[in-house]
Design a protein around this motif. Structure first.
Motif, PDB file in Angstrom:
ATOM      1  N   MET A 175      49.216  44.762  52.968  1.00 20.35           N
ATOM      2  CA  MET A 175      48.129  43.732  52.878  1.00 20.35           C
ATOM      3  C   MET A 175      47.128  43.826  53.819  1.00 20.35           C
ATOM      4  N   PRO A 176      46.388  44.829  53.490  1.00 19.42           N
ATOM      5  CA  PRO A 176      45.251  45.112  54.626  1.00 19.42           C
ATOM      6  C   PRO A 176      44.224  44.415  54.516  1.00 19.42           C
ATOM      7  N   TYR A 177      44.001  43.226  53.689  1.00 23.70           N
ATOM      8  CA  TYR A 177      43.216  42.323  53.568  1.00 23.70           C
ATOM      9  C   TYR A 177      43.319  40.731  53.869  1.00 23.70           C
ATOM     10  N   GLY A 178      44.647  40.552  54.252  1.00 20.37           N
ATOM     11  CA  GLY A 178      45.128  39.258  54.334  1.00 20.37           C
ATOM     12  C   GLY A 178      45.498  38.536  53.012  1.00 20.37           C
ATOM     13  N   TRP A 179      45.982  37.267  53.332  1.00 21.35           N
ATOM     14  CA  TRP A 179      46.644  36.377  52.317  1.00 21.35           C
ATOM     15  C   TRP A 179      45.334  35.915  51.532  1.00 21.35           C
ATOM     16  N   GLY A 180      44.408  35.626  52.162  1.00 21.41           N
ATOM     17  CA  GLY A 180      43.045  35.316  51.294  1.00 21.41           C
ATOM     18  C   GLY A 180      42.675  36.063  50.248  1.00 21.41           C
ATOM     19  N   LYS A 181      42.753  37.398  50.428  1.00 17.50           N
ATOM     20  CA  LYS A 181      42.330  38.301  49.240  1.00 17.50           C
ATOM     21  C   LYS A 181      43.337  38.364  48.370  1.00 17.50           C
ATOM     22  N   VAL A 182      44.513  38.240  48.617  1.00 16.76           N
ATOM     23  CA  VAL A 182      45.554  38.180  47.805  1.00 16.76           C
ATOM     24  C   VAL A 182      45.531  36.747  46.637  1.00 16.76           C
ATOM     25  N   PHE A 183      45.192  35.803  47.296  1.00 16.64           N
ATOM     26  CA  PHE A 183      45.105  34.581  46.316  1.00 16.64           C
ATOM     27  C   PHE A 183      43.722  34.473  45.593  1.00 16.64           C
ATOM     28  N   SER A 184      42.642  35.339  46.215  1.00 18.28           N
ATOM     29  CA  SER A 184      41.504  35.180  45.359  1.00 18.28           C
ATOM     30  C   SER A 184      41.481  36.328  44.129  1.00 18.28           C
ATOM     31  N   THR A 185      42.356  37.325  44.554  1.00 18.12           N
ATOM     32  CA  THR A 185      42.485  38.453  43.605  1.00 18.12           C
ATOM     33  C   THR A 185      43.608  37.979  42.413  1.00 18.12           C
ATOM     34  N   ALA A 186      44.284  36.982  42.645  1.00 16.10           N
ATOM     35  CA  ALA A 186      45.211  36.138  41.657  1.00 16.10           C
ATOM     36  C   ALA A 186      44.400  35.837  40.761  1.00 16.10           C
ATOM     37  N   GLY A 187      43.291  34.727  41.246  1.00 13.10           N
ATOM     38  CA  GLY A 187      42.433  34.433  40.339  1.00 13.10           C
ATOM     39  C   GLY A 187      41.545  35.503  39.483  1.00 13.10           C
ATOM     40  N   PHE A 188      41.473  36.597  40.079  1.00 15.68           N
ATOM     41  CA  PHE A 188      40.604  37.646  39.381  1.00 15.68           C
ATOM     42  C   PHE A 188      41.482  37.957  38.148  1.00 15.68           C
ATOM     43  N   VAL A 189      42.765  38.255  38.447  1.00 17.03           N
ATOM     44  CA  VAL A 189      43.638  38.823  37.594  1.00 17.03           C
ATOM     45  C   VAL A 189      44.338  37.751  36.658  1.00 17.03           C
TER      46      VAL A 189
END
Length: 611
Positions: A175-189
């Motif tokens: 998780m190189p960019y943290g949880w914030g990016k995980v959630f924003s990417t969830a919206g993207f996909v």
């Protein structure tokens, strides 16, 4: 002319699964990995988890109202035509945009074989799928089943071979960019799960939709979520981060690492099949939105035209194909963000619809499938979906706002004037405010939907019940007092003196008790004349005391007819006996809030009908 019911469980499962397994799997993992790193696996997982909350809500709504237009239909009947128009237009755009994205992906793969400009290939493919769908839903469904079965087999082979080739070093740091990016990417996909909407939109063309649609939605989401997680994990594990981040064909590149040239070709074929299934299912389902809007007079009438020979909404299909052609020339990232944003708002609406329909007290809202853990699933869904939109950034919110405004303008300048619909939110307001707001048009429409859904064809018994007198009595009374009231209410209908009818009822009770079972009595008499028949329905909360009965009677059906109606008299008795055997009939009768709900219990009850 209505839409034909030809789709079965396998067809519906393949429509949803094929619509989900496409660009979301064969193109997006590279773009998403660049945003979240190997933790993109979690992004897909969270997106699927949230999709589950929306799916369960959609499954309940589809089982209650299996009509063309899916979530548009539910939103209109729940929150009114203004929001319904907005949702219908947004969902039509979302599915069309996702399908356009699939065409771009398919064209990119085909370009490897036939070196032509990508957009020219995509436009040609769009024309092919439009023709297939105009030919009819059954033909489109057959294409979908064949494509999806081959696709699933190829993906299972990819997972089975690839899991052994995973290099743990490629998954570090996870998780190189943290949880914030995980959630924003969830919206993207999240657009990857848009296929679920396509099931609801074609529900009117499904055989036994109240059971088939929920089963297909659950089965497809579980299957696809597992496939997404495993395929993305394998791909992240076999490709170096730099290679995956820059790849627009990540699964094909991953297959080349551990399966060689034949694997690259096999997964390229899988990608093309995935894009075929998405584009085909996309046009099939997206076209049902302008069709449904037009049927409700919220779009011009021509969009609800059905082809006489093929039984397909051909004008809506052609309009959808044209919109997809225009969308082909949008920027890829804008295309994905716009489709995901609209899809998320659509799931929010679905969660809200379930709450409004359940809390409104609309008596003919009768889903065959009920979402578990209500209302917590809906609350989790609304907040979770909103969190996805917020984390996607300002562009996503701006896109949603512009599209929302477009739908509102369409309603304001056209639908507001042409179409007027009753909706459940009025019933909810009525419960908290004035009763004058109540209307029966939604109840009538839902009643007709249940009849269509459950293949209920009205017979003579139903027609008589529709016109019958209905008594709702609060106080306790004797059997003679009841008969006096009944005679007063229906003697004029039968052209008989009140005293004569009262005497007949009393005499019939002396001959033998008409209490058929605890709590239920069916007094029935023969009267003079010809061609006369009537039924009275009564509920007595306080109970009626019949001589010799151990318990008070709360449910009463009074039957009166002439001798020439003897045969139908027996059929009516049989129908009442059959209805009273239905589970929870007594409890529902006593607890019914509106007296008209009693009538609907009979009209929509499961029994053999004789025409």
């Amino acid at each position: 002319m209505g839409l034909k019911k030809k789709l079965k469980l396998l067809d519906v499962f393949c429509i949803a699964s094929g619509a989900m397994i496409s660009s979301g799997l064969f193109v997006l993992p590279g773009l998403a990995h660049a945003q979240a790193g190997p933790a993109v696996v979690l992004s897909y997982f969270f997106a699927g988890l949230l999709a589950m909350t929306g799916m369960l809500s959609q499954a309940e709504l589809a089982s209650a109202m299996p009509k063309a237009g899916g979530d548009y239909f539910y939103v209109t009947r729940s929150m009114g035509p203004a929001l319904g128009t907005i949702d219908g237009v947004l969902t039509w755009m979302s599915i069309s945009l996702k399908s356009a994205f699939a065409l771009i992906g398919m064209a990119a793969f085909i370009k490897i074989i036939a070196p032509m400009e990508v957009h020219i290939i995509a436009v040609a493919l769009c024309a092919v799928f439009v023709v297939v769908n105009v030919l009819g839903v059954e033909e489109a469904g057959k294409l979908q089943v064949g494509v999806v079965i081959v696709l699933l087999i190829l993906l299972v082979i990819y997972i089975a071979d690839g899991i052994k080739a995973v290099e743990l070093s490629n998954l570090r740091p996870f998780m190189p960019y943290g949880w914030g990016k995980v959630f924003s990417t969830a919206g993207f996909v999240f657009v990857s799960y848009g296929g679920l909407l396509k099931v609801a939109s074609v529900a009117e063309e499904v055989k036994d939709p109240s059971r088939t649609v929920p089963r297909a939605m659950v089965l497809s989401l579980v299957t696809v979520s597992i496939l997404y997680s495993l395929v993305v994990l394998v791909t992240s594990g076999v490709l170096a981060n730099s290679d995956l981040n820059s790849s627009i064909m990540p699964i094909t590149d991953g297959a080349a690492v551990f399966m060689g040239e034949w694997g690259r070709k096999a997964l390229s074929l899988a990608a093309i099949l995935a894009f075929v299934s998405t584009a085909n299912a996309g046009i099939m389902s997206a076209a049902r939105y302008p069709f449904a809007l037009s049927r409700d007079k919220l779009l011009p009438r021509m969009f609800s035209n059905i082809h006489e020979r093929f039984g397909s909404p051909y004008v809506s299909i052609l309009a959808t194909g044209l919109f997809m052609v225009l969308a082909l020339f949008l920027d890829l990232n804008i295309l994905v963000k716009a489709a995901s944003t609209v899809l998320i708002f659509t799931f929010i609406f679905s969660c809200l619809c379930v709450v409004i329909m359940r809390e409104s007290g609309v008596r003919n809202y009768r889903p065959k499938f009920k979402c578990p853990f209500y209302p917590w699933i809906q609350i989790l869904g609304v907040f979770g979906f909103w969190l996805l939109v917020v984390n996607m950034g300002q562009d996503a919110l701006l896109t949603g706002t512009w599209l929302f405004a477009a739908g509102l303008l369409l309603y304001w300048f056209y639908g507001r004037v042409q179409g007027k619909k009753d909706y459940a939110l009025l019933y909810l307001v009525k419960k908290m405010a004035a009763r004058e707001l109540e209307s029966v048009t939604l109840e009538t429409e839902l009643k007709d939907i249940i009849r269509e859904r459950d293949n209920i064809e009205r017979d003579r018994f139903d027609r008589i019940i529709e016109e019958s007198v209905l008594l709702d009595i609060e106080e306790e009374m004797t059997e003679k007092k009841l008969f006096e009231l009944v005679s007063e209410k229906i003697s004029a209908r039968l052209d008989i003196e009140k005293d004569v009818m009262l005497s007949a009822l009393v005499e019939r009770e002396k001959q033998a008790s008409t209490v058929l079972m605890p709590g239920l009595a069916v007094p029935h008499i023969i009267i003079e004349g010809t061609g006369k028949f009537s039924i009275l329905l009564a509920r007595c909360r306080g109970g009626v005391t019949f001589p010799g009965a151990r318990e008070k009677v709360h449910i009463i059906f009074v039957i009166a007819g002439t001798r020439d109606e003897r045969s139908f008299h027996l059929k009516a008795l049989s129908a009442i006996a059959e209805l009273s055997q239905n589970p929870h009939f007594f409890d529902k009768w006593i607890k019914a809030g509106d007296p008209e709900e009693l009538r609907d219990m009979i009209l929509l009850g499961q029994r053999k009908r004789h025409n």
